[in-house]
Design a protein around this motif. Sequence first.
Motif, PDB file in Angstrom:
ATOM      1  N   ALA A 389     103.230  32.856 132.424  1.00  0.00           N
ATOM      2  CA  ALA A 389     103.939  33.496 131.310  1.00  0.00           C
ATOM      3  C   ALA A 389     103.015  34.402 130.519  1.00  0.00           C
ATOM      4  N   GLU A 400     107.247  30.138 124.483  1.00  0.00           N
ATOM      5  CA  GLU A 400     107.962  29.010 123.909  1.00  0.00           C
ATOM      6  C   GLU A 400     108.138  27.900 124.934  1.00  0.00           C
ATOM      7  N   THR A 402     110.283  24.461 125.400  1.00  0.00           N
ATOM      8  CA  THR A 402     111.401  23.656 124.896  1.00  0.00           C
ATOM      9  C   THR A 402     111.742  22.581 125.912  1.00  0.00           C
ATOM     10  N   ARG A 413     111.290  23.867 129.548  1.00  0.00           N
ATOM     11  CA  ARG A 413     111.308  25.283 129.874  1.00  0.00           C
ATOM     12  C   ARG A 413     110.123  25.985 129.244  1.00  0.00           C
ATOM     13  N   SER A 415     109.241  29.800 128.270  1.00  0.00           N
ATOM     14  CA  SER A 415     109.894  31.110 128.135  1.00  0.00           C
ATOM     15  C   SER A 415     108.909  32.121 127.568  1.00  0.00           C
ATOM     16  N   ASP A 416     108.903  33.315 128.150  1.00  0.00           N
ATOM     17  CA  ASP A 416     108.067  34.392 127.623  1.00  0.00           C
ATOM     18  C   ASP A 416     108.930  35.603 127.308  1.00  0.00           C
ATOM     19  N   GLN A 417     108.325  36.608 126.688  1.00  0.00           N
ATOM     20  CA  GLN A 417     109.022  37.847 126.324  1.00  0.00           C
ATOM     21  C   GLN A 417     108.391  39.026 127.048  1.00  0.00           C
ATOM     22  N   ARG A 468     114.418  32.356 135.998  1.00  0.00           N
ATOM     23  CA  ARG A 468     115.571  33.215 135.707  1.00  0.00           C
ATOM     24  C   ARG A 468     115.174  34.212 134.625  1.00  0.00           C
ATOM     25  N   ARG A 470     115.172  36.035 131.159  1.00  0.00           N
ATOM     26  CA  ARG A 470     115.477  35.558 129.806  1.00  0.00           C
ATOM     27  C   ARG A 470     116.358  36.571 129.094  1.00  0.00           C
ATOM     28  N   THR A 475     111.036  36.007 130.967  1.00  0.00           N
ATOM     29  CA  THR A 475     111.346  35.076 132.054  1.00  0.00           C
ATOM     30  C   THR A 475     111.377  33.655 131.510  1.00  0.00           C
ATOM     31  N   VAL A 476     112.255  32.842 132.088  1.00  0.00           N
ATOM     32  CA  VAL A 476     112.327  31.422 131.773  1.00  0.00           C
ATOM     33  C   VAL A 476     112.023  30.642 133.053  1.00  0.00           C
ATOM     34  N   GLU A 478     112.021  26.827 134.437  1.00  0.00           N
ATOM     35  CA  GLU A 478     112.586  25.538 134.055  1.00  0.00           C
ATOM     36  C   GLU A 478     112.259  24.489 135.092  1.00  0.00           C
TER      37      GLU A 478
END
Length: 484
Positions: A389, A400, A402, A413, A415-417, A468, A470, A475-476, A478
Motif C-alpha cells: 500500500a 487505513e 480496519t 482490510r 486501504s490506501d489512496q 479491489r 477503493r 486499493t483495498v 482484504e
Amino acid sequence: MPERIDFPALIAGHTVVIEMINSGDAGLPVLTQLLRVAQPALGATGMAFVEFGPTGGRVIAATGAAEWALGRPLAVDDPDTVCLLSGPRVRQARVSDLNGKLAGELAGSGLRRMVVSRAEIGGHTVGSLHALYPGDDEPGAEQQGVIAYLASCIGHMYGDQSGLPVHGDGPVVAALADGLAVVDRDGHVRLWNPAAAQVTGRTVEQALSRPLPFPLPPSGQVRDHRMPDGRWLRITSGDLPGPGTLRVVTFRDITDQQRRDHDRELFVAVTSHELRTPVTVIKGYADTLTDHWESLTDVDRRQAARVIGQRANELARLVDRLLSSAADVGPGDDPPTPFDLGEALRSAVVDLPAELRRRLVLRLPSDLPKALGHRPSLSTVLTELTTNAGKYSAPGSPIEITASGDGHLVAFRVSDQGIGIRPEHVERAFDRFWQGESGDRRGYPGAGLGLYLVRRIVEQQNGWVSLRPRTGGGTVAEVRLPRG
C-alpha cells in the motif's frame, strides 16, 4: 482349386477366432489360427501374412505349403515388396509375374498362383495376406472377396494394437508415455497411440485421417508449441525409411517445465533489478567511508552508516522473500488456534518500518471476534500488505487498517489512496514475480513476491485474500479468516 468356398467351415472357424480374441488371446496365435481356418475353406495350399514396417516386410504367419517362408524378410527395395505395396488393394497374380527372389522360392515350392490383399489402417499398409495355389487355374471373385475381408479383419487387429505388429512397436507404442503419431505425405494421421490421445484430448477416431492438431516441425527438428488451451507441447519429427513417405512425430506436455523456465527467467530478471540499486548504494557509501573517512564529519559518517543499514535491511528482506517463495511457506503442521485478531494486528504494527507506522490509521472495533489460524504468520501478512500500500500511494498519504466480523468469518482490510488497481489485474497481482509494469525504468520497485506469499499463507489457514479498487481511488486488500 475348389469351385466354391466352404463358407460354413469358414464361418465356424472364424467364430473360434473371435472366441480366442474375447478370451484374451492376441497377436500371432490369433493371426495364425485365422490362416489355418481360411486355408481349407479357400482350397488354398498355403497361407501367409507379410507384415510391413519402416525397413521392409517379414513373413510373420504361415500355414501349409507356405510354412517354410515363416520369418523370411522382404527388403524395402525388393521388387516383390514394391509390387505388393502398389496397385489394387486385392488382386490375383501369377507367381511368375513377380520379379524378386521370393518368386523363385515360391515357384520352387510348387506354388504358381496367389490371391493377395493388403491390410490397411486408414490408408496405411500394415501387411499383406496371401492365399497360395499350385495350379494354373485362376481364383474366382469369391476368393478375392474373402481374402479382402480377412485382410480387413487383420487390419482391425492392428488398429487394436493387441500384440501386433510383431516386428514393429505395437505393444511398445501403446505403452509409451509420450504421444506418438505417424503422418503421411499429406500430413494426415495414420497412427495415433493412447498417450497421444491423452496429451491432446483427441481420440483415435478423431485423429486418424485428419491433420495434426499442431504444427509439424521439419524432420529432425524440435518445436515448442502452445495449444489453444494454454498447454505447451514439445514436438519432434523424423522421416521413416521404407516404402511411402511417412513421418513419425513424438510429443509431450511440457507445460510445467515451461512454467518453471518462465519463473526462472523472471527470478533472474527481478532479482537483478531489485539487487542492483541497494548494492550500488551500499558500495558507494562504503567506498566513501573508506576513501574519505578523515574528511567526513561525524554527521556524514552516521548518515552513511544509516543508509548502509537501511539498504542492507532491504536486501535481507528481499532474500527472505525469495527463499520463502521457493519453500513451503506457512504455519507448518501446527493446528490452527483461536487468537485475538485486533491485538495481533496492533502488535504487528509495532514491527513495521517507522515511515509506514506514521502513515497508518487503525480503526479496530473493541468487540472484534477471535480468528482461527496461526497468529505468528499475521505479522508477515500485514507487513507485505502495508508495504504494498505504501509503495503504490503518495508519501505521507494515509493507509487505513480496519476489521470486522460476522457469524462465520473475521476480516481485516488495508486501504490506501494510491494509484489503484485495474480490475483485470486483481488476480494476476497474486502471481509469483508478476509486476504491473516491467523493465529497468519501472516506477515502483519490488520483486513481485509479496502478494504471492500473502495468498499462500492465508489460504493455508483456510482463509482467502482479495484485492479491489477503493471507492474514491486507491486499493483495498482484504484478508478473511475463519472465526475462532
